[in-house]
Scaffold this motif. Structure first.
Motif, short mmCIF file in Angstrom:
data_model
loop_
_atom_site.label_atom_id
_atom_site.label_comp_id
_atom_site.label_asym_id
_atom_site.label_seq_id
_atom_site.Cartn_x
_atom_site.Cartn_y
_atom_site.Cartn_z
N VAL A 38 26.20 -54.57 -6.19
CA VAL A 38 26.70 -55.39 -7.29
C VAL A 38 28.13 -54.93 -7.63
O VAL A 38 28.36 -53.74 -7.85
N PRO A 39 29.08 -55.83 -7.67
CA PRO A 39 30.46 -55.42 -7.99
C PRO A 39 30.58 -54.98 -9.44
O PRO A 39 29.78 -55.36 -10.29
N LYS A 40 31.58 -54.18 -9.72
CA LYS A 40 31.84 -53.73 -11.08
C LYS A 40 32.29 -54.92 -11.93
O LYS A 40 33.01 -55.80 -11.47
N LEU A 41 31.86 -54.91 -13.18
CA LEU A 41 32.27 -55.97 -14.10
C LEU A 41 33.56 -55.55 -14.80
O LEU A 41 33.59 -54.57 -15.54
N SER A 42 34.63 -56.30 -14.56
CA SER A 42 35.89 -56.06 -15.26
C SER A 42 36.61 -57.36 -15.57
O SER A 42 37.64 -57.35 -16.24
N LYS A 43 36.06 -58.46 -15.08
CA LYS A 43 36.71 -59.75 -15.25
C LYS A 43 35.68 -60.81 -15.63
O LYS A 43 34.50 -60.69 -15.28
N ARG A 44 36.12 -61.83 -16.31
CA ARG A 44 35.23 -62.96 -16.63
C ARG A 44 34.94 -63.78 -15.37
O ARG A 44 33.87 -64.35 -15.24
N VAL A 45 35.90 -63.86 -14.47
CA VAL A 45 35.75 -64.59 -13.22
C VAL A 45 36.04 -63.62 -12.07
O VAL A 45 37.17 -63.14 -11.94
N THR A 46 35.03 -63.33 -11.27
CA THR A 46 35.17 -62.42 -10.14
C THR A 46 34.96 -63.21 -8.86
O THR A 46 33.86 -63.70 -8.59
N THR A 82 27.74 -63.92 0.29
CA THR A 82 26.31 -64.06 0.56
C THR A 82 25.55 -63.08 -0.32
O THR A 82 26.11 -62.09 -0.79
N THR A 83 24.28 -63.36 -0.51
CA THR A 83 23.41 -62.40 -1.20
C THR A 83 22.61 -61.59 -0.19
O THR A 83 21.68 -60.87 -0.57
N GLN A 90 16.92 -63.04 -6.96
CA GLN A 90 16.77 -61.59 -7.06
C GLN A 90 18.14 -60.91 -7.21
O GLN A 90 18.30 -59.98 -8.02
N PHE A 91 19.12 -61.38 -6.45
CA PHE A 91 20.46 -60.79 -6.56
C PHE A 91 21.04 -61.05 -7.95
O PHE A 91 21.67 -60.17 -8.55
N SER A 92 20.82 -62.24 -8.48
CA SER A 92 21.33 -62.59 -9.81
C SER A 92 20.78 -61.67 -10.88
O SER A 92 21.50 -61.22 -11.78
N ILE A 93 19.49 -61.36 -10.79
CA ILE A 93 18.87 -60.46 -11.78
C ILE A 93 19.48 -59.07 -11.68
O ILE A 93 19.72 -58.41 -12.71
#
Length: 312
Positions: A38-46, A82-83, A90-93
């Motif tokens: 899972v990428p790090k969250l730092s932006k509203r749009v990644t 891709t997931t 599952q990836f979304s969760i």
């Protein structure tokens, strides 16, 4: 009609009983599969696919920032190639578990996830918004506003339209009345059939034929499968000649599944792990020195699997 429905119910019950061990084996194998990080969250749009331009990303981020300032709800957009071996659900969760979108105690976060190469999209909804942004509403947004744009490779247009509709629902506005359509739903097609019957019914007939062959012998098993398949197709309204063809095809499929060569090949594929390890993603577009897309972080989280998925 009643006997036809009873037959279908019996076949589906038999199908589930025989497929459960296979599902458990496959599920155990997938549990050990390498997961996409899972990428790090730092932006509203990644955007990890290099699909959107810097200006498009900034425009979307400004909309999301405005929504958060007026309503408090957080929406984040993530585009990945891709997931991997996971389903998009599952990836979304895993993403929302790490990103914790939404206000703490409010659970009003939303993830708009696009798996570009998989041609899959999902709207993941926090528990606090499930009453407004229901599964049905999320499915309509994908089906009526996102999918048409994605089909023409207008990814920015589809994401922009999806965000607009999600924001409107959060703001208390209702979606416009659906237009009559024979298109697919966001998750599955209700009119999907082969020779008049749903694929699950054909699978149930095939398994019933395999069981019958073990009890009465291969030839009687094939004969019973051919007769049962033909009769089921005719009950579904399929013409006699087409129904007979369906019976012949089912016997051919039975013969394939009953052959040792087929299972030797299938076993070799499973043992080798048909899909190799998948590494992480590359970086996305960078923003400017002052951007609505920078310095973003989640506040609470709490997602329970609400939302909808679709393809294009």
């Amino acid at each position: 009609m009643k006997s036809y429905k009873t037959l279908c119910a019996s076949l589906l019950t038999l199908l589930l009983a025989w497929l459960l061990p296979l599902v458990l084996i496959v599920g155990s194998s997938n549990a050990n599969a390498e997961q996409i990080p899972v990428p790090k969250l730092s932006k509203r749009v990644t955007d990890l696919t290099q699909t959107l331009s810097a200006q498009q990303i900034e425009t979307l981020a400004q909309k999301l920032e405005a929504l958060e300032k007026t309503k408090g709800s957080q929406i984040a957009v993530l585009l990945v190639p891709t997931t991997g071996e996971e389903g998009i659900e599952q990836f979304s969760i895993r993403v929302v578990d790490e990103w914790k979108l939404g206000r703490k105690g409010m659970a009003d976060g939303v993830l708009f996830l696009v798996a570009k190469n998989d041609k899959r999209v999902r709207i993941e909804v926090g528990r606090g918004l499930e009453g407004a942004l229901t599964d049905v509403t999320s499915a309509r947004i994908i089906r009526e506003f996102v999918r048409p744009a994605f089909k023409t490779n207008d990814f920015y247009g589809g994401i922009d339209a999806g965000i607009d509709k999600i924001s409107a629902v959060i703001a208390g506005e209702a979606l416009p009345a659906p237009t009559p359509s024979k298109g697919h739903s966001a998750n599955y097609s209700n009119d999907l059939n082969i020779f008049g019957l749903h694929p699950l019914i054909w699978l149930g007939l095939l398994i019933a034929g395999l069981v019958l062959s073990k009890v009465l012998g291969p030839w009687l098993g094939r004969g019973g499968l051919a007769a049962g398949s033909t009769a089921a197709a005719m009950l579904a309204g399929t013409p006699l000649t087409i129904a007979l063809l369906a019976g012949v095809l089912m016997v051919a499929l039975y013969s394939l599944l009953a052959s040792r060569i087929f299972w030797d090949i299938a076993g070799a594929v499973l043992q080798s792990g048909a899909v190799g390890g998948i590494g992480g993603f590359g970086g996305g577009h960078g923003g400017g020195s002052h951007s609505s897309n920078d310095g973003f972080s989640g506040g609470g989280g709490d997602f329970g699997g609400g939302g909808a998925s679709g393809d294009w």
